[in-house]
Design a protein around this motif. Structure first.
Motif, PDB file in Angstrom:
ATOM      1  N   PRO A  99      -7.347 -24.397  17.261  1.00  0.00           N
ATOM      2  CA  PRO A  99      -6.498 -24.833  18.354  1.00  0.00           C
ATOM      3  C   PRO A  99      -5.692 -23.658  18.897  1.00  0.00           C
ATOM      4  O   PRO A  99      -5.475 -22.655  18.212  1.00  0.00           O
ATOM      5  N   ASN A 100      -5.264 -23.815  20.144  1.00  0.00           N
ATOM      6  CA  ASN A 100      -4.374 -22.840  20.752  1.00  0.00           C
ATOM      7  C   ASN A 100      -5.076 -21.488  20.932  1.00  0.00           C
ATOM      8  O   ASN A 100      -6.284 -21.435  21.114  1.00  0.00           O
ATOM      9  N   ARG A 101      -4.308 -20.407  20.840  1.00  0.00           N
ATOM     10  CA  ARG A 101      -4.831 -19.112  21.271  1.00  0.00           C
ATOM     11  C   ARG A 101      -5.284 -18.229  20.112  1.00  0.00           C
ATOM     12  O   ARG A 101      -4.690 -18.248  19.044  1.00  0.00           O
ATOM     13  N   LEU A 102      -6.325 -17.455  20.417  1.00  0.00           N
ATOM     14  CA  LEU A 102      -6.873 -16.477  19.479  1.00  0.00           C
ATOM     15  C   LEU A 102      -6.856 -15.124  20.188  1.00  0.00           C
ATOM     16  O   LEU A 102      -7.647 -14.872  21.104  1.00  0.00           O
ATOM     17  N   THR A 103      -5.919 -14.269  19.801  1.00  0.00           N
ATOM     18  CA  THR A 103      -5.696 -13.003  20.496  1.00  0.00           C
ATOM     19  C   THR A 103      -6.966 -12.154  20.530  1.00  0.00           C
ATOM     20  O   THR A 103      -7.624 -11.951  19.500  1.00  0.00           O
ATOM     21  N   ASP A 104      -7.310 -11.694  21.720  1.00  0.00           N
ATOM     22  CA  ASP A 104      -8.507 -10.859  21.956  1.00  0.00           C
ATOM     23  C   ASP A 104      -9.808 -11.589  21.627  1.00  0.00           C
ATOM     24  O   ASP A 104     -10.888 -11.007  21.769  1.00  0.00           O
ATOM     25  N   ALA A 113     -16.515 -21.722   5.401  1.00  0.00           N
ATOM     26  CA  ALA A 113     -16.242 -21.620   6.832  1.00  0.00           C
ATOM     27  C   ALA A 113     -14.755 -21.788   7.121  1.00  0.00           C
ATOM     28  O   ALA A 113     -14.103 -22.674   6.557  1.00  0.00           O
ATOM     29  N   PRO A 114     -14.191 -20.973   8.027  1.00  0.00           N
ATOM     30  CA  PRO A 114     -12.808 -21.160   8.461  1.00  0.00           C
ATOM     31  C   PRO A 114     -12.746 -22.289   9.484  1.00  0.00           C
ATOM     32  O   PRO A 114     -13.696 -22.517  10.245  1.00  0.00           O
ATOM     33  N   PHE A 115     -11.613 -22.980   9.519  1.00  0.00           N
ATOM     34  CA  PHE A 115     -11.540 -24.129  10.421  1.00  0.00           C
ATOM     35  C   PHE A 115     -10.098 -24.467  10.758  1.00  0.00           C
ATOM     36  O   PHE A 115      -9.185 -24.332   9.939  1.00  0.00           O
ATOM     37  N   GLY A 116      -9.904 -24.924  11.981  1.00  0.00           N
ATOM     38  CA  GLY A 116      -8.647 -25.498  12.434  1.00  0.00           C
ATOM     39  C   GLY A 116      -8.946 -26.472  13.560  1.00  0.00           C
ATOM     40  O   GLY A 116      -9.990 -26.390  14.215  1.00  0.00           O
ATOM     41  N   VAL A 117      -8.027 -27.411  13.794  1.00  0.00           N
ATOM     42  CA  VAL A 117      -8.249 -28.398  14.853  1.00  0.00           C
ATOM     43  C   VAL A 117      -6.919 -28.793  15.469  1.00  0.00           C
ATOM     44  O   VAL A 117      -5.861 -28.739  14.829  1.00  0.00           O
ATOM     45  N   GLY A 118      -6.986 -29.166  16.724  1.00  0.00           N
ATOM     46  CA  GLY A 118      -5.832 -29.710  17.422  1.00  0.00           C
ATOM     47  C   GLY A 118      -6.288 -30.702  18.470  1.00  0.00           C
ATOM     48  O   GLY A 118      -7.488 -30.826  18.754  1.00  0.00           O
ATOM     49  N   PHE A 119      -5.341 -31.414  19.043  1.00  0.00           N
ATOM     50  CA  PHE A 119      -5.600 -32.352  20.143  1.00  0.00           C
ATOM     51  C   PHE A 119      -4.553 -32.102  21.218  1.00  0.00           C
ATOM     52  O   PHE A 119      -3.451 -31.622  20.932  1.00  0.00           O
ATOM     53  N   THR A 122       1.184 -12.090  12.409  1.00  0.00           N
ATOM     54  CA  THR A 122       2.174 -12.116  11.320  1.00  0.00           C
ATOM     55  C   THR A 122       3.253 -13.137  11.668  1.00  0.00           C
ATOM     56  O   THR A 122       4.402 -12.772  11.923  1.00  0.00           O
ATOM     57  N   PRO A 123       2.904 -14.420  11.710  1.00  0.00           N
ATOM     58  CA  PRO A 123       3.819 -15.436  12.229  1.00  0.00           C
ATOM     59  C   PRO A 123       5.067 -15.610  11.371  1.00  0.00           C
ATOM     60  O   PRO A 123       5.041 -15.407  10.159  1.00  0.00           O
ATOM     61  N   LEU A 157      -1.297 -22.879  12.968  1.00  0.00           N
ATOM     62  CA  LEU A 157      -0.633 -22.202  14.078  1.00  0.00           C
ATOM     63  C   LEU A 157      -1.644 -21.456  14.954  1.00  0.00           C
ATOM     64  O   LEU A 157      -2.800 -21.252  14.552  1.00  0.00           O
ATOM     65  N   PRO A 158      -1.216 -21.035  16.149  1.00  0.00           N
ATOM     66  CA  PRO A 158      -2.062 -20.130  16.918  1.00  0.00           C
ATOM     67  C   PRO A 158      -2.432 -18.901  16.093  1.00  0.00           C
ATOM     68  O   PRO A 158      -1.675 -18.451  15.237  1.00  0.00           O
ATOM     69  N   ASP A 159      -3.610 -18.384  16.355  1.00  0.00           N
ATOM     70  CA  ASP A 159      -4.114 -17.160  15.715  1.00  0.00           C
ATOM     71  C   ASP A 159      -4.313 -17.296  14.211  1.00  0.00           C
ATOM     72  O   ASP A 159      -4.303 -16.291  13.485  1.00  0.00           O
ATOM     73  N   ALA A 160      -4.526 -18.503  13.726  1.00  0.00           N
ATOM     74  CA  ALA A 160      -4.718 -18.692  12.283  1.00  0.00           C
ATOM     75  C   ALA A 160      -5.963 -17.970  11.773  1.00  0.00           C
ATOM     76  O   ALA A 160      -6.015 -17.569  10.604  1.00  0.00           O
ATOM     77  N   PHE A 161      -6.979 -17.773  12.631  1.00  0.00           N
ATOM     78  CA  PHE A 161      -8.169 -17.041  12.206  1.00  0.00           C
ATOM     79  C   PHE A 161      -7.848 -15.573  11.946  1.00  0.00           C
ATOM     80  O   PHE A 161      -8.593 -14.889  11.244  1.00  0.00           O
ATOM     81  N   ARG A 162      -6.744 -15.093  12.500  1.00  0.00           N
ATOM     82  CA  ARG A 162      -6.338 -13.705  12.284  1.00  0.00           C
ATOM     83  C   ARG A 162      -5.250 -13.595  11.207  1.00  0.00           C
ATOM     84  O   ARG A 162      -5.283 -12.684  10.390  1.00  0.00           O
ATOM     85  N   SER A 163      -4.314 -14.558  11.196  1.00  0.00           N
ATOM     86  CA  SER A 163      -3.227 -14.500  10.206  1.00  0.00           C
ATOM     87  C   SER A 163      -3.617 -15.118   8.872  1.00  0.00           C
ATOM     88  O   SER A 163      -3.084 -14.749   7.823  1.00  0.00           O
ATOM     89  N   GLY A 164      -4.523 -16.113   8.898  1.00  0.00           N
ATOM     90  CA  GLY A 164      -4.904 -16.844   7.685  1.00  0.00           C
ATOM     91  C   GLY A 164      -3.919 -17.916   7.284  1.00  0.00           C
ATOM     92  O   GLY A 164      -4.181 -18.685   6.350  1.00  0.00           O
TER      93      GLY A 164
END
Length: 306
Positions: free
Chosen positions: A59-64, A149-155, A187-188, A276-283
């Motif tokens: 969900p939300n934004r993934l920087t770059d 697999a990494p995963f996140g979801v939102g509505f 680095t949230p 949160l946003p960018d969870a694929f980058r922050s973990g």
């Protein structure tokens, strides 16, 4: 005639009626006693600004649009070029297939296939159920890949209680912290809402406040649910959005920058998010699904349309 959002699946019970579209398994409309409580879109339009869409596998934004996971270097298309990011995942423009359907419920599914943006296979299924003045959404993700697999979801529902603008609505957000916008998303850091304009722990008018804010540390009841609320003061109309423990965050957006000027601040997007946003980058709070593992969570709406 083919509609921009595909086939339309209408479910109804008592005073409630919802329309789910084939494209994106999107919640296009939800009415209670004839009152639109979702600021959605017409049958002749496509969804804009994320209206009612399912946001997966992030969900939300993934920087770059770029991240590394499990030895894979992944690059998603930059579908928000002004911010140089990839927003809201990969499934919101896919056709979803009906799994089951009855008068008050519909389940739809889709498959994410390996691609440069996401190198894993997932089976996704979402079920919408209406009851008298209520809607419940249950989401299931199943890893059918050979790797973790990494995963996140939102509505992304935009909520309304019938007022022309959200300025005249009381908002409650059961969160004691929000994501600090001044630190890098990789680095949230959560900071307290207390003493800030983002403190909606008690109901108060939105007035001129502009929100595009990820809230966390949600207060929950004995049932494990956290409940946000919009209310039109003085006339008894309100809508509550609840999330179970699968959704530790709520993104709240007062629609100040939506594409159509006449829709700005017409509704409040209150978005359940598993991360949160960018969870694929922050973990941070990233769901990591082992092969064969599944994840399930629910959220819903309760309405008084008096």
């Amino acid at each position: 005639m083919r509609h921009p959002s595909g086939e339309q699946y209408v479910i109804a019970s008592g005073r409630s009626r919802a329309t789910i579209s084939e494209v994106g398994a999107t919640l296009r409309t939800f009415t209670v006693e004839g009152l639109d409580v979702i600021d959605g879109f017409t049958i002749d339009e496509r969804s804009t600004d994320g209206r009612g869409q399912v946001l997966a596998p992030w969900p939300n934004r993934l920087t770059d649009g770029r991240y590394t996971y499990g030895g894979h270097e992944c690059q998603a298309p930059l579908n928000e070029p002004a911010r140089h990011d990839a927003i809201h995942g990969l499934v919101r423009w896919l056709d979803w297939s009906v799994v089951s359907r009855r008068s008050d419920q519909v389940s739809l599914s889709c498959v994410i296939r390996p691609q440069p943006a996401y190198e894993w296979q997932l089976d996704l299924e979402v079920t919408y159920t209406v009851a008298d003045s209520e809607l419940t959404t249950t989401f299931v993700a199943l890893n059918v890949d050979r790797e973790q697999a990494p995963f996140g979801v939102g509505f992304h529902p935009y909520l309304t209680v019938g007022t022309p603008l959200v300025d005249h609505v009381d908002l409650t957000v059961p969160a004691i912290a929000f994501l600090d916008p001044e630190v890098p998303a990789e680095t949230p850091r959560m900071v307290p809402v207390s003493g800030t304009a983002k403190d909606f722990t008690r109901p108060r008018s939105i007035a001129s406040t502009e929100l595009d804010t990820a809230f966390g540390e949600l207060a929950r009841g004995d049932d494990g649910r956290a409940v946000a609320r919009l209310e039109a003061p003085g006339d008894g109309r309100w809508i509550e959005l609840w999330v179970d423990e699968g959704y530790p965050y709520l993104m709240v957006y007062t629609a100040d920058q939506v594409a159509s000027a006449d829709r700005r601040r017409a509704g409040v997007a209150i978005e359940p998010m598993s991360c949160l946003p960018d969870a694929f980058r922050s973990g941070l709070d990233l769901i990591e699904l082992a092969p064969g593992a599944s994840w399930r969570a629910s959220w819903g709406l309760r309405v008084s349309a008096r």
